[in-house]
Design an enzyme around this catalytic site. Structure first.
Site, PDB file in Angstrom:
ATOM      1  N   HIS A   1      36.632   8.139 -70.534  1.00 13.26           N
ATOM      2  CA  HIS A   1      36.811   7.701 -69.148  1.00 13.26           C
ATOM      3  C   HIS A   1      38.126   6.952 -68.955  1.00 13.26           C
ATOM      4  CE1 HIS A   1      36.016   6.041 -65.232  1.00 13.26           C
ATOM      5  NE2 HIS A   1      35.727   4.821 -65.666  1.00 13.26           N
TER       6      HIS A   1
ATOM      7  N   HIS B   1      25.304   3.883 -64.150  1.00 13.47           N
ATOM      8  CA  HIS B   1      25.977   4.945 -64.902  1.00 13.47           C
ATOM      9  C   HIS B   1      26.564   4.458 -66.221  1.00 13.47           C
ATOM     10  CE1 HIS B   1      29.397   3.260 -62.562  1.00 13.47           C
ATOM     11  NE2 HIS B   1      30.116   3.592 -63.625  1.00 13.47           N
TER      12      HIS B   1
ATOM     13  N   PHE C   1       6.352  28.154 -53.614  1.00  7.67           N
ATOM     14  CA  PHE C   1       5.510  27.397 -54.541  1.00  7.67           C
ATOM     15  C   PHE C   1       6.190  26.169 -55.142  1.00  7.67           C
ATOM     16  CE2 PHE C   1       4.244  31.950 -55.154  1.00  7.67           C
ATOM     17  CZ  PHE C   1       3.126  31.887 -54.342  1.00  7.67           C
TER      18      PHE C   1
ATOM     19  N   ASN D   1      16.182  20.603 -55.295  1.00  9.34           N
ATOM     20  CA  ASN D   1      17.381  20.245 -54.538  1.00  9.34           C
ATOM     21  C   ASN D   1      18.634  20.552 -55.352  1.00  9.34           C
ATOM     22  OD1 ASN D   1      15.789  18.806 -52.444  1.00  9.34           O
ATOM     23  ND2 ASN D   1      15.443  17.325 -54.071  1.00  9.34           N
TER      24      ASN D   1
ATOM     25  N   HIS E   1      30.403   8.896 -62.283  1.00  9.16           N
ATOM     26  CA  HIS E   1      30.320   7.431 -62.319  1.00  9.16           C
ATOM     27  C   HIS E   1      29.704   6.909 -61.016  1.00  9.16           C
ATOM     28  CE1 HIS E   1      32.725   7.310 -66.043  1.00  9.16           C
ATOM     29  NE2 HIS E   1      33.233   8.416 -65.523  1.00  9.16           N
TER      30      HIS E   1
ATOM     31  N   HIS F   1      37.197  -1.941 -69.470  1.00 12.33           N
ATOM     32  CA  HIS F   1      37.529  -0.522 -69.602  1.00 12.33           C
ATOM     33  C   HIS F   1      38.569  -0.309 -70.706  1.00 12.33           C
ATOM     34  CE1 HIS F   1      35.699  -0.260 -65.575  1.00 12.33           C
ATOM     35  NE2 HIS F   1      35.556   1.033 -65.816  1.00 12.33           N
TER      36      HIS F   1
END
Length: 263
Positions: A83, A77, A62, A66, A73, A212
């Site tokens: 990070h 994103h 039904f 997935n 990243h 960064h």
């Protein structure tokens, strides 16, 4: 008029179509370009994989769903402060601990598409930003700033999107003084349409990878691989850039959405 009344008016504008919702995200799938680092420098993120569990068949009569192989990243994103090494000590520097109030904010769109078309290594400087402010108005505290380059038009060709040769990748981005200036304005974060928040050749800057290095040093956010910035005004839109609430996440794919007034 109080905040509740303003919010009711805004909701009505959304419902009536007076405010358009612009999708600022690329498609996330096996063909999504992924950052490639020199093998001797660091380990790479794997390509995105999508595997079927079931689709109205014997494995699930039904329903369709997935499972995925997905780097934090990948595609359009969000970079959280944790990070980068400069942001590693912020307790609210993860995707599950950050202040969500900061994720929805006015967005300033600096159009560098013409310069980037002429020079793939175009660098946005503090002087460029100040000139932009003279024309469009001051960048305010707790606002997003994004660099429009129309680089998203290359996303269907990974080689063109990454644009690397023997000297490394070539893509537009900010200089250290540009990021320092934006931080002095008290921005919430910075975004680009390229694979990362820095220019392709930013490894040779001082400091290396200034977007960064300096953004996350200041507990600010980064957005990469944004799309459709050509559909946003220079000022006046609101950007929603919410990462998944990954436990101690350093970033996340996002569905970046901009709210733009019509007419």
């Amino acid at each position: 008029m109080n905040a509740s009344e303003n919010l009711t008016i805004f909701a009505g504008m959304l419902a009536s179509g007076g405010v358009a919702v612009v999708d600022c995200s690329g498609v996330l799938g096996p063909d999504t370009p992924i950052l490639q680092l020199p093998p001797a420098f660091a380990k790479n993120t794997p390509k995105v994989e999508i595997h079927k569990i079931s689709e109205y068949d014997n494995d699930g009569p039904f329903f369709a769903w997935n499972w995925m192989v997905l780097g934090e990243h990948s595609g359009t994103h969000f970079d959280a402060p944790h990070h980068w090494i400069t942001g590693k000590d912020y307790p609210d520097g993860f995707t599950d601990s950050l202040d969500v109030q900061r994720l929805v904010a006015p967005v300033n769109v600096i159009d560098c598409s013409a310069q980037s078309a002429e020079d793939e290594d175009f660098l946005l400087t503090a002087a460029h930003i100040k000139a932009w402010e003279q024309e469009h108005g001051e960048i305010g505290q707790n606002e997003w700033v994004v660099m429009r380059t129309d680089w998203d038009k290359r996303v269907d060709d990974e080689d063109k999107f990454l644009n690397a040769d023997e000297t490394g990748p070539h893509s537009p981005g900010p200089t250290p003084d540009a990021i320092e200036y934006l931080l002095s304005k008290g921005i919430v974060g910075w975004g680009t349409q390229c694979i990362g928040t820095d220019a392709g050749q930013a490894g040779g800057m001082e400091p290396p990878y200034p977007a960064h290095n300096m953004l996350h040093r200041n507990n600010c956010f980064g957005l990469a691989s944004l799309a459709n910035l050509d559909k946003l005004p220079a000022k006046g839109a609101i950007l929603i850039a919410a990462p998944l609430k990954i436990q101690r996440g350093t970033g996340s794919p996002i569905r970046a959405l901009a709210l733009v007034a019509k007419g």
